[in-house]
Write an enzyme that holds these catalytic residues in place. Structure first.
Site, PDB file in Angstrom:
ATOM      1  N   CYS A 197       0.737  -1.223  -0.109  1.00 24.81           N
ATOM      2  CA  CYS A 197      -0.069   0.260   0.190  1.00 24.81           C
ATOM      3  C   CYS A 197       0.926   1.231  -0.023  1.00 24.81           C
ATOM      4  O   CYS A 197       1.521   1.456  -0.674  1.00 24.81           O
ATOM      5  CB  CYS A 197      -1.103  -0.324   1.302  1.00 24.81           C
ATOM      6  SG  CYS A 197      -1.739   1.269   0.780  1.00 24.81           S
ATOM      7  N   ASP A 244      -9.069  -4.210  -7.040  1.00 26.19           N
ATOM      8  CA  ASP A 244      -8.118  -1.950  -6.570  1.00 26.19           C
ATOM      9  C   ASP A 244      -8.076  -1.406  -7.555  1.00 26.19           C
ATOM     10  O   ASP A 244      -7.360  -1.814  -7.916  1.00 26.19           O
ATOM     11  CB  ASP A 244      -7.197  -3.366  -5.980  1.00 26.19           C
ATOM     12  CG  ASP A 244      -6.264  -1.352  -4.877  1.00 26.19           C
ATOM     13  OD1 ASP A 244      -7.219  -0.774  -5.158  1.00 26.19           O
ATOM     14  OD2 ASP A 244      -5.608  -1.687  -4.919  1.00 26.19           O
ATOM     15  N   HIS A 275      -7.065  -4.946  -2.227  1.00 30.79           N
ATOM     16  CA  HIS A 275      -6.022  -4.297  -2.114  1.00 30.79           C
ATOM     17  C   HIS A 275      -6.054  -5.169  -0.322  1.00 30.79           C
ATOM     18  O   HIS A 275      -6.673  -4.665  -0.174  1.00 30.79           O
ATOM     19  CB  HIS A 275      -6.785  -2.897  -1.323  1.00 30.79           C
ATOM     20  CG  HIS A 275      -5.027  -1.992  -1.446  1.00 30.79           C
ATOM     21  ND1 HIS A 275      -4.556  -1.391  -2.425  1.00 30.79           N
ATOM     22  CD2 HIS A 275      -5.491  -1.156   0.141  1.00 30.79           C
ATOM     23  CE1 HIS A 275      -3.815  -0.853  -1.599  1.00 30.79           C
ATOM     24  NE2 HIS A 275      -4.631  -0.628  -0.520  1.00 30.79           N
TER      25      HIS A 275
END
Length: 307
Positions: A197, A244, A275
């Site tokens: 991330c 995502d 995600h």
């Protein structure tokens, strides 16, 4: 995850029953696009037979007891917290250093810098560092929240704390950590980087900003560096989740830039994954995809950092 069979089946059934909208809303919440009240309010509008609001919210938020794959006390590693100078960042920084058994000044190992999400050095990221050391890499995971006292023990507070910090100084802390690893007496000077991330973004950013220090990068669902893409020398192995939408929207232009600059890269998109699918502390975790992505990452680092 080492769960009792009945518990494992129950959790799998819960995850299967959660609609995709809930995962999308959690992603918005986790990245600060909506607040917790809005997130819970939206969850309350769902009609999921047999699941209460608290069960769904609980499944989506981290339970770090589930994330430990390698024990702190594993005999094959030595883990400790190390402070280091960070002139490009906050002046002083701290990270989690994990050394494989048998590594010493006469038997050095390649290194991997581990970059956390947008909430500080949580137990999942520490475990990732231990996983890397377990297979032979010197692993170092800095905590961006050190200037504010370090990861506070919960992700909500950690996210709020990280927002208070200067992003450029966070990048500086990680850049100085990369330099530390390159020059460390126990490493070969070869440095890889993996991040998740926000840490995926950092991996892309350091590959662009430190082409002579980062020798391989494996960003998981990370957005592109903001500049210096023409400076990237390191091979990249990029991991994306099919569902995502936020991060995937940035990939076509990033891929064009990588191709234009003749960067050696491989990109994988994992089907039906959200995600955060590698993080085994929440319902977003997908064991099959996570293990495949991790096997690829370890093989990639062994290939690129051993030469």
């Amino acid at each position: 995850m080492n769960l009792p069979t009945d518990q494992s089946h129950n959790e799998a059934a819960t995850v299967k029953a959660i609609p995709q909208e809930a995962f999308d809303w959690y992603d918005e919440y986790a990245h600060g696009d909506i607040d917790r009240r809005t997130f819970l309010s939206r969850l309350g509008t769902l009609s999921v037979t047999g699941l209460t609001l608290s069960v769904v919210a609980g499944a989506l938020t981290p339970n770090y007891a589930l994330a430990e794959q390698i024990s702190f006390n594993d005999p094959d590693i030595t883990a400790s917290y190390v402070e280091y100078d960070s002139p490009n960042g906050h002046g002083k920084a701290r990270g989690y250093l994990v050394i494989p058994k048998g590594v010493n000044v006469d038997n050095k190992a390649p290194a991997v810098l581990v970059a956390h999400e947008n909430r500080g050095l949580n137990p999942y990221i520490e475990d990732v560092a231990r996983r890397l050391a377990k297979v032979g890499f010197v692993a170092f995971a800095p905590d961006a929240l050190f200037p504010l006292g370090g990861y506070p023990g919960n992700d909500d507070q950690g996210r709020a704390m990280q927002k208070e910090l200067d992003g450029a100084k966070i990048e500086g802390d990680f850049m100085d950590a990369a330099t530390l690893l390159k020059n460390h007496e126990l490493t070969t000077g070869k440095v890889g980087m993996v991040g998740f991330c926000f840490g995926g973004y950092l991996t892309n950013a350091l590959a662009a900003a430190m082409p002579d220090t980062i020798h391989a990068g494996a960003p998981f669902y990370g957005t592109p560096a903001k500049g210096n893409l023409d400076q990237i020398k390191a091979p990249l192995q990029l991991h994306f989740a099919e569902l995502d939408q936020r991060v995937n929207a940035t990939w076509p232009d990033y891929e064009k830039a990588l191709k234009a600059n003749k960067v050696d890269y491989t990109a994988y998109i994992y089907p039906t994954a959200n995600h955060g699918f590698h993080n085994d502390s929440t319902a977003r975790y997908q064991e099959k995809n996570a293990e495949l992505a991790w096997d690829r990452t370890v093989s990639f680092f062994k290939e690129t950092l051993s030469a």
